[in-house]
Enzyme design. Structure first.
Site, mmCIF file in Angstrom:
data_model
loop_
_atom_site.group_PDB
_atom_site.id
_atom_site.type_symbol
_atom_site.label_atom_id
_atom_site.label_comp_id
_atom_site.label_asym_id
_atom_site.label_seq_id
_atom_site.Cartn_x
_atom_site.Cartn_y
_atom_site.Cartn_z
ATOM 1 N N ALA A 56 5.096 -7.952 0.586
ATOM 2 C CA ALA A 56 5.300 -6.561 0.984
ATOM 3 C C ALA A 56 4.100 -6.075 1.769
ATOM 4 O O ALA A 56 2.989 -6.597 1.625
ATOM 5 C CB ALA A 56 5.516 -5.675 -0.247
ATOM 6 N N ASP A 57 4.327 -5.071 2.594
ATOM 7 C CA ASP A 57 3.234 -4.447 3.307
ATOM 8 C C ASP A 57 3.575 -2.988 3.566
ATOM 9 O O ASP A 57 4.756 -2.643 3.732
ATOM 10 C CB ASP A 57 2.938 -5.166 4.626
ATOM 11 C CG ASP A 57 1.506 -4.931 5.064
ATOM 12 O OD1 ASP A 57 0.609 -5.604 4.530
ATOM 13 O OD2 ASP A 57 1.276 -4.043 5.909
ATOM 14 N N THR A 58 2.548 -2.151 3.585
ATOM 15 C CA THR A 58 2.722 -0.717 3.784
ATOM 16 C C THR A 58 1.794 -0.255 4.892
ATOM 17 O O THR A 58 0.622 -0.626 4.913
ATOM 18 C CB THR A 58 2.383 0.053 2.482
ATOM 19 O OG1 THR A 58 3.238 -0.416 1.440
ATOM 20 C CG2 THR A 58 2.565 1.552 2.661
ATOM 21 N N LYS A 87 3.974 -12.986 4.357
ATOM 22 C CA LYS A 87 3.441 -13.142 2.996
ATOM 23 C C LYS A 87 4.433 -13.878 2.102
ATOM 24 O O LYS A 87 4.054 -14.767 1.328
ATOM 25 C CB LYS A 87 3.099 -11.777 2.402
ATOM 26 C CG LYS A 87 1.902 -11.113 3.064
ATOM 27 C CD LYS A 87 1.695 -9.701 2.543
ATOM 28 C CE LYS A 87 0.561 -9.007 3.259
ATOM 29 N NZ LYS A 87 0.359 -7.616 2.777
#
Length: 195
Positions: free
Chosen positions: A70-72, A55
């Site tokens: 960001a990623d969760t 991203k």
């Protein structure tokens, strides 16, 4: 007086935008579309870090500002739980999480003047027993539909969480302590909108 954005957020996540605003970072949003498929043999931490990096790098093609990706993911017994596909899928996930602990991994990547900086934060979340009727009532609110693991810790599902070990903001979608460190290393000012 208009305050100029100092950071590009490569996401449409309202939660990440709110978290960045809470520490006074002036942001422009440029959502990017990347392949979010889990690759064969990829660990949850490798997966979430790859998405955050992807991203940030995709966003860097769209903006001259430093770009945050960001990623969760929610990980239960080694398995990545994504967003629920439907009511039954959400019920299965929340039933699995009920009365157990799981990990939430949030990776942050920040592209900027000093290159690409990355961090991955793991938080353990312990859930109380959740009754079937509570799961049905929670689904009916609409809140779990676009949330990893089928719940939002900052929302109505807070009553299901017995305790956490780690960063609350990381479970929401962005670990603020670590993110602030990366922003400062890239020269992105904090508290701008607050002064």
């Amino acid at each position: 007086m208009t305050i100029t954005a100092k950071l590009c957020l490569a996401s449409a996540s309202p939660r990440r935008l709110e978290l960045l605003s809470s520490i006074g970072v002036v942001v422009e949003t440029r959502p990017v579309d990347i392949d979010e498929s889990l690759r064969h043999g990829e660990t949850p931490s490798e997966y979430v870090a790859r998405l955050a990096r992807g991203k940030a790098l995709a966003g860097a093609c769209l903006s001259t500002l430093p770009v945050l990706g960001a990623d969760t993911v929610v990980v239960h017994q080694g398995r990545v739980l994504g967003k629920p596909q439907n009511r039954e899928h959400a019920r299965e996930m929340l039933t699995a999480l009920s009365g157990t602990s799981h990990e939430v991994l949030t990776a942050v990547a920040l592209s900027g003047p000093v290159g690409l900086l990355e961090r991955c934060v793991t938080t353990r979340v312990c859930m109380r027993e959740i009754q079937e009727r509570e799961i049905a009532a929670y689904w009916a609110t609409g809140e779990p539909e676009d949330k990893a693991g089928g719940y939002a810790i900052q929302g109505l599902a807070a009553i299901f969480v017995e305790r956490i070990e780690g960063s609350h903001s990381a479970v929401v979608g962005l670990p603020l302590f670590e993110t602030a460190e990366l922003l400062q290393r890239q020269g992105v000012p904090l508290w701008t909108a607050m002064s």
